[in-house]
Design a protein around this motif. Structure first.
Motif, PDB file in Angstrom:
ATOM      1  N   THR A 113       0.601  -1.177   0.236  1.00  0.00           N
ATOM      2  CA  THR A 113      -0.485  -0.246   0.020  1.00  0.00           C
ATOM      3  C   THR A 113       0.855   1.345  -0.527  1.00  0.00           C
ATOM      4  O   THR A 113      -0.013   2.108   0.076  1.00  0.00           O
ATOM      5  N   GLY A 114       2.207   0.975   0.820  1.00  0.00           N
ATOM      6  CA  GLY A 114       2.999   2.723   0.940  1.00  0.00           C
ATOM      7  C   GLY A 114       3.644   2.513  -0.860  1.00  0.00           C
ATOM      8  O   GLY A 114       3.284   2.320  -2.067  1.00  0.00           O
ATOM      9  N   TYR A 115       4.054   4.011  -1.122  1.00  0.00           N
ATOM     10  CA  TYR A 115       5.146   4.302  -1.673  1.00  0.00           C
ATOM     11  C   TYR A 115       6.597   4.169  -1.924  1.00  0.00           C
ATOM     12  O   TYR A 115       7.095   5.138  -0.566  1.00  0.00           O
ATOM     13  N   ASP A 116       6.761   4.142  -3.231  1.00  0.00           N
ATOM     14  CA  ASP A 116       8.473   4.235  -2.756  1.00  0.00           C
ATOM     15  C   ASP A 116       9.319   3.781  -3.929  1.00  0.00           C
ATOM     16  O   ASP A 116       8.201   3.430  -4.428  1.00  0.00           O
ATOM     17  N   GLU A 117       9.880   4.257  -4.183  1.00  0.00           N
ATOM     18  CA  GLU A 117      11.086   4.732  -5.390  1.00  0.00           C
ATOM     19  C   GLU A 117      11.038   2.790  -5.729  1.00  0.00           C
ATOM     20  O   GLU A 117      11.345   2.952  -7.454  1.00  0.00           O
ATOM     21  N   THR A 118      11.341   2.434  -5.204  1.00  0.00           N
ATOM     22  CA  THR A 118      11.824   0.664  -5.193  1.00  0.00           C
ATOM     23  C   THR A 118      10.596   0.257  -6.075  1.00  0.00           C
ATOM     24  O   THR A 118      10.720  -1.183  -6.445  1.00  0.00           O
ATOM     25  N   ASN A 119       9.372   0.925  -5.674  1.00  0.00           N
ATOM     26  CA  ASN A 119       8.056   0.407  -6.536  1.00  0.00           C
ATOM     27  C   ASN A 119       8.354  -0.748  -7.751  1.00  0.00           C
ATOM     28  O   ASN A 119       8.864   0.272  -8.768  1.00  0.00           O
ATOM     29  N   THR A 120       7.449  -1.348  -8.035  1.00  0.00           N
ATOM     30  CA  THR A 120       8.082  -1.953  -9.524  1.00  0.00           C
ATOM     31  C   THR A 120       7.106  -1.410 -10.400  1.00  0.00           C
ATOM     32  O   THR A 120       6.809  -1.199 -11.496  1.00  0.00           O
ATOM     33  N   TYR A 121       5.243  -0.896  -9.644  1.00  0.00           N
ATOM     34  CA  TYR A 121       3.949  -0.362 -10.606  1.00  0.00           C
ATOM     35  C   TYR A 121       4.546   0.497  -9.828  1.00  0.00           C
ATOM     36  O   TYR A 121       3.467   1.269  -9.183  1.00  0.00           O
ATOM     37  N   SER A 122       4.672   1.672 -10.510  1.00  0.00           N
ATOM     38  CA  SER A 122       4.625   3.121 -10.047  1.00  0.00           C
ATOM     39  C   SER A 122       3.254   3.962 -10.249  1.00  0.00           C
ATOM     40  O   SER A 122       2.858   5.065  -9.451  1.00  0.00           O
ATOM     41  N   ALA A 123       1.933   2.871 -11.213  1.00  0.00           N
ATOM     42  CA  ALA A 123       1.266   3.912 -11.455  1.00  0.00           C
ATOM     43  C   ALA A 123       0.019   2.753  -9.834  1.00  0.00           C
ATOM     44  O   ALA A 123      -1.107   3.215 -11.156  1.00  0.00           O
ATOM     45  N   LYS A 124       0.222   2.201  -9.461  1.00  0.00           N
ATOM     46  CA  LYS A 124      -0.799   1.256  -8.606  1.00  0.00           C
ATOM     47  C   LYS A 124      -1.540   0.344  -9.566  1.00  0.00           C
ATOM     48  O   LYS A 124      -2.179   0.198  -8.996  1.00  0.00           O
ATOM     49  N   MET A 125      -0.819  -0.110 -10.896  1.00  0.00           N
ATOM     50  CA  MET A 125      -1.200  -0.893 -11.288  1.00  0.00           C
ATOM     51  C   MET A 125      -0.108  -1.559 -12.165  1.00  0.00           C
ATOM     52  O   MET A 125       0.496  -0.519 -12.633  1.00  0.00           O
ATOM     53  N   MET A 126      -0.830  -2.751 -12.755  1.00  0.00           N
ATOM     54  CA  MET A 126       0.560  -3.743 -13.816  1.00  0.00           C
ATOM     55  C   MET A 126       0.534  -2.915 -15.530  1.00  0.00           C
ATOM     56  O   MET A 126      -0.178  -3.823 -16.257  1.00  0.00           O
TER      57      MET A 126
END
Length: 652
Positions: A57-70
């Motif tokens: 649920t959190g936001y991080d620069e290392t997130n794979t999907y920055s748009a919160k969807m695949m």
């Protein structure tokens, strides 16, 4: 690059490529391609669920999907083939075909590494929850003493296993850093510039270019084998020095008479030189030459079965060979109990020079070569002295004496083979001993009554023919014994054949045996009959006093078998019983005609070629199938050196 999971008509040329990276040494490529999230084929809820599972649920620069969807998909490469020397990229322009060699062919497949990331996130959350609950109630742990242990030095074998392990290979692959690339589309200017390198425009580099496309083949040096392992090439063998020829032949054959060795060598070879060479690599056993143990098992080698060193193998094999210098047969258990080697090695020693025989252990392969011993007494004497030296060494190693293997005299003599003439002579001697007593008894009876004279048999029960069962006091050992002259079954008019016909049991044995073997020599039939008699339980045998003549008459009286008059060569060494060949003549089948024609062919020559048999069958019966010819030869014949013989007639 290839995309095997997508049709060729549906390319990724017009799809936005977000990122690209490569590991040059491993030829590994990864591409990130955007996904059309507004397409009616895209499930938005599923894409959001995947992004939530992967990034949380959190936001991080290392997130794979920055748009919160695949919204993107990763493709990872695998090598389509490791050998690309047979592949090239070709373009055709202005009637010219330009070919460029390839150094790698990659197949791009979807990567699901984001699922591994989702699983790791789930494990981390579960571990954090468990750790948080337990940490509230735990007091500060007391200090504890620990034991420090130093790792042992890694051996070379352990290091090799570690290097070849999957974990080590994965670690080495991960050590190579990724090189980030800039993606250019198929229709881009940079791509068009790179494609120009596929065309050869400078003629000066034509030779170099062709050499790069088709490198010259490296000529492989074919090394001719000095000594073939399982098949000897006589042409190559005769190019070697005489000593190497003798050594190679003996290593392959293991045991051989001197006459056979001379026959394998080139014509005109000096026998004295061969004798000098054979004594360097072989020892004389019963007049035959057997390969030396140290030649068969060289120094610093080991047994292929058990890993036993060559020195130990040589001592054990020398003991086996020495035993065969004393007697024809040895027992495997007795050998193994003395040399104390694994059963596989003991069996290999025996198989080199002997063959198993029923109730006799292992018998030496070849008959004693008396002719060689008489012709070369100096060589035989020298070899005898060598064996005395080997014997003294073996006595010290295995702690025995030669007298331990000398047969001890017992009260009951061992079974011996007694010929028909010997039995007849023994019976006549017993008759002469009892003649005076019988004559006196006869005169007393005649004096008592001149009318009724009771005829008594000349021989009592002790003089009856010998029984073939093992309960006989003097067993005949084979079926070549004849009834004694005083036996009721002895017929003086026909040379000892029984006056009555063969028993039904004997006839049944003969018919069953011929229906199984089809062609048998008299010598082989005697052996099979002995085995049959030995298999009958003691006391139940119905065969008594079966002579060679009775067995031969049983064959001829069966009406199903006939003798085949095979013309053996004048110099044949076959025994008389081996020259009497009988074949199955009548079974009621149509195939009987094939057998009779085959027998007729072998009355002209004792060995023939297959085409002769095939031509005779075709002449008499018309077109004969290959299966019938194969069946006929398999049932009645044996093959050797391209020639066919009736069973049992091949000369050793």
């Amino acid at each position: 690059m290839q995309y095997p999971v997508r049709p060729a008509t549906m390319t990724y040329d017009d799809v936005t490529h977000l990122a690209a990276k490569i590991k040059p040494k491993q030829q590994r490529v990864e591409l990130e391609i955007s996904m059309d999230t507004v397409s009616p084929n895209y499930c938005r809820s599923k894409g959001e669920q995947i992004a939530l599972n992967v990034d949380g649920t959190g936001y991080d620069e290392t997130n794979t999907y920055s748009a919160k969807m695949m919204d993107k998909q990763t493709f990872s490469s695998i090598q389509a083939t490791t050998n690309t020397s047979r592949y090239a990229a070709a373009v055709f322009r202005k009637g010219e075909l330009h070919v460029t060699p390839l150094t790698g062919i990659l197949q791009m497949r979807p990567s699901f590494s984001y699922l591994d990331k989702a699983d790791n996130k789930t494990r981390e959350r579960e571990a954090a929850n468990e750790g948080g609950d337990s940490s509230q109630d735990e007091a500060e742990e007391e200090a504890k003493a620990i034991t420090v242990r130093f790792a042992r030095p890694e051996s070379e074998q352990a290091r090799q296993r570690r290097i070849q392990s999957y974990e080590f290979l994965q670690k080495k692959q991960a050590e190579e850093p990724w090189v980030h690339l800039t993606y250019h589309g198929v229709k881009g200017g940079r791509s068009e510039h790179e494609r120009q390198y596929l065309f050869l425009q400078i003629n000066n580099f034509l030779i170099l270019y062709l050499a790069m496309l088709m490198p010259p083949l490296a000529e492989e040096k074919v090394v001719k084998p000095v000594g073939p392992s399982n098949v000897l090439s006589m042409a190559q063998l005769r190019t070697l020095p005489l000593g190497e020829q003798v050594k190679t032949l003996m290593k392959n054959v293991k045991v051989m008479p001197f006459a056979n060795l001379m026959g394998l060598l080139a014509s005109g070879t000096d026998s004295t030189s061969v004798l000098r060479c054979i004594q360097q690599v072989a020892l004389l056993v019963q007049g035959n030459w057997v390969i030396k143990s140290d030649v068969l098992y060289p120094k610093n080698t080991f047994s292929a079965h058990s890993g036993v060193p060559a020195e130990v193998l040589c001592r054990g094999r020398d003991f086996v060979m020495w035993r065969f210098t004393l007697e024809r047969s040895v027992m495997r258990k007795e050998i193994a109990s003395i040399i104390k080697l694994p059963p596989e090695d003991v069996k290999e020693f025996l198989e080199h020079v002997a063959a198993p025989r029923a109730n006799r252990g292992w018998e030496f392969l070849l008959p004693t070569d008396v002719d060689f011993i008489k012709k070369h007494p100096d060589v035989a004497h020298r070899q005898n002295m060598l064996w005395l030296g080997i014997q003294s060494k073996l006595e010290k190693v295995f702690n025995f004496s030669k007298e331990d293997f000398v047969p001890k005299k017992s009260a009951q003599p061992d079974p011996v083979h007694i010929s028909g003439q010997q039995r007849l002579k023994m019976a006549q001697e017993r008759v002469q001993e009892n003649q005076s007593t019988l004559q006196k008894d006869l005169e007393d009876r005649r004096a008592g009554s001149s009318i009724h004279i009771k005829q008594e048999p000349v021989s009592n029960s002790e003089d009856e023919p010998m029984d073939t069962s093992c309960s006989s006091s003097i067993p005949n050992g084979s079926l070549n014994g004849y009834p004694s002259a005083t036996s009721p079954d002895f017929d003086h008019t026909n040379g000892g054949s029984p006056a009555n016909t063969a028993s039904p049991e004997l006839q049944d044995f003969v018919i069953k045996t011929f229906r199984k073997h089809f062609v048998i020599t008299l010598n082989e039939l005697k052996r099979l009959f002995n085995l049959h008699v030995a298999s009958i339980p003691v006391g139940r045998s119905v065969f008594h006093s079966i002579s060679d003549h009775m067995l031969q008459d049983a064959i001829l009286l069966s009406q199903q078998c006939k003798q085949i008059m095979v013309p053996f060569p004048a110099q044949t060494k076959a025994a008389p019983d081996e020259q009497k060949v009988f074949g199955l003549w009548e079974t009621g089948e149509d195939f009987d005609k094939h057998r009779r024609l085959l027998y007729d062919v072998f009355t002209k020559n004792y060995r023939v070629r297959r085409n002769i048999i095939q031509a005779r069958l075709a002449q008499e019966l018309g077109d004969v199938s290959k299966a019938d010819i194969d069946r006929l030869l398999n049932e009645c014949c044996s093959s050797h050196a391209g020639m066919w013989y009736l069973k049992g007639t091949i000369q050793s």
